[in-house]
Design an enzyme around this catalytic site. Structure first.
Site: not given
Length: 358
Positions: A95, A194
């Protein structure tokens, strides 16, 4: 002329303090929040609101960049494919490279005409005059150090990035948040990915994308000890949640996606004296052509251990540990260090290579 900087704001205390520090130092700050996840009510919604509040408090602009498609392609699809193939992917480093730093720098340069970005990560960057390379270093606060997740950043990104929190502890960050009277000062740190915060657990997330596929749990001799509902529910070194009875503790030793089997054994069987690493990125040094002696970290919270890193075929390296390591997990990152300096890193291979080294 006032230097401009784009600060990535997640809505947490760390990125808030990073923005406030740079603002106090005289930078013209532009806050940017990445919109990561599709659907309403996801984890990012609260972060967007808090990030906007911080920018309003500091009197700086706030931009929202839609990276939902990038997040879907590079993170969600990456995780689903990896777990389906019997590996345990590391989404955070992926990410950082593909969704956060690269796109944020691109947006800063192309849309705002700004050449510097900053985040609230705990890490440090320095330029080595002798090697003419930017080096990535551990943070001063070793408990919060995030260099493990940043090993895949390019020289271009490191050259453009500031880490305002790298030289201080988390305690100081909290104190500064109170001193700045930031609206996020009392906000708790995120404890999970997340994705987990949005879906409840990694199992719940994966079950949304991967259909159940029953298979066998076997020991190293092939004897069937039980059954599972999908290899994506397991990872190397796992002991809890196996659902089988045994006279001694058993651990996941291997995941076989071809036979759809979970192979278990004793703790010693879950150890390994070597592993192979692919998809390498050399950060602080050029790609080595001879074996190097260094330390490696094979998971985020593990202590670094000493290894010989040997250049191998197919742009891999072979890591030979001084002592066998428990639960070396394919799909996770192996990050090489020389003291505080990140030499480079890559992804642990699912299978051992058999061809001789360089």
């Amino acid at each position: 002329m006032t230097q401009k900087v784009v600060v990535g704001l997640s809505g947490g205390v760390d990125s808030s303090v990073a923005a406030a520090l740079l603002h106090r130092q005289g930078y013209a700050v532009v806050g940017v929040t990445l919109w990561l996840m599709k659907g309403k009510g996801q984890c990012c919604s609260e972060g967007l609101v808090d990030a906007a509040s911080i920018c309003e408090q500091l009197g700086v602009p706030h931009e929202i960049v839609d990276t939902r498609d990038l997040f879907q392609n590079h993170i969600i699809d990456y995780l689903v494919q990896g777990y389906g193939e019997g590996v345990t992917p590391l989404p955070c480093s992926q990410c950082n490279k593909a969704v956060k730093f690269g796109p944020m720098l691109q947006y800063a340069q192309q849309s705002l005409g700004i050449d510097k970005i900053a985040t609230g990560h705990y890490a440090r960057i320095r330029f080595n005059e002798a090697s003419q390379r930017y080096e990535l270093l551990r943070a001063v606060d070793r408990q919060k150090d995030q260099s493990y997740f940043l090993y895949d950043l390019s020289q271009e990104i490191l050259a453009a990035t500031l880490f305002p929190l790298g030289e201080q502890t988390k305690t100081v960050t909290r104190q500064l948040a109170a001193e700045f009277d930031l609206s996020t000062a009392e906000k708790k740190d995120s404890q999970d990915l997340c994705l987990i915060e949005a879906h409840g657990s990694m199992r719940d997330f994966l079950d949304k994308y991967i259909a159940p596929k029953a298979g066998e749990i076997v020991d190293l001799s092939g004897a069937v000890l039980g059954h599972h509902e999908g290899i994506h529910h397991y990872t190397i070194g796992q002991r809890k949640g196996l659902g089988i009875a045994a006279a001694e503790p058993l651990y996941v030793v291997k995941l076989d996606p071809v036979m759809n089997r979970v192979i278990v054994g004793d703790r010693q069987s879950a150890g390994s004296g070597e592993c192979y690493v692919q998809r390498l990125n050399w950060v602080s040094i050029p790609e080595p052509t001879a074996p190097i002696r260094c330390e490696v970290q094979v998971r985020y919270r593990s202590a670094p251990v000493t290894v010989n890193a040997i250049p191998w075929h197919d742009q891999q390296i072979k890591l030979v540990f001084d002592e066998p390591q428990f639960g070396i997990t394919p799909g996770q990152a192996a990050v090489l260090y020389d003291g505080d300096r990140v030499l480079g890193g890559g992804i642990i291979c699912p299978q051992k290579s058999e061809t001789a080294g360089v």
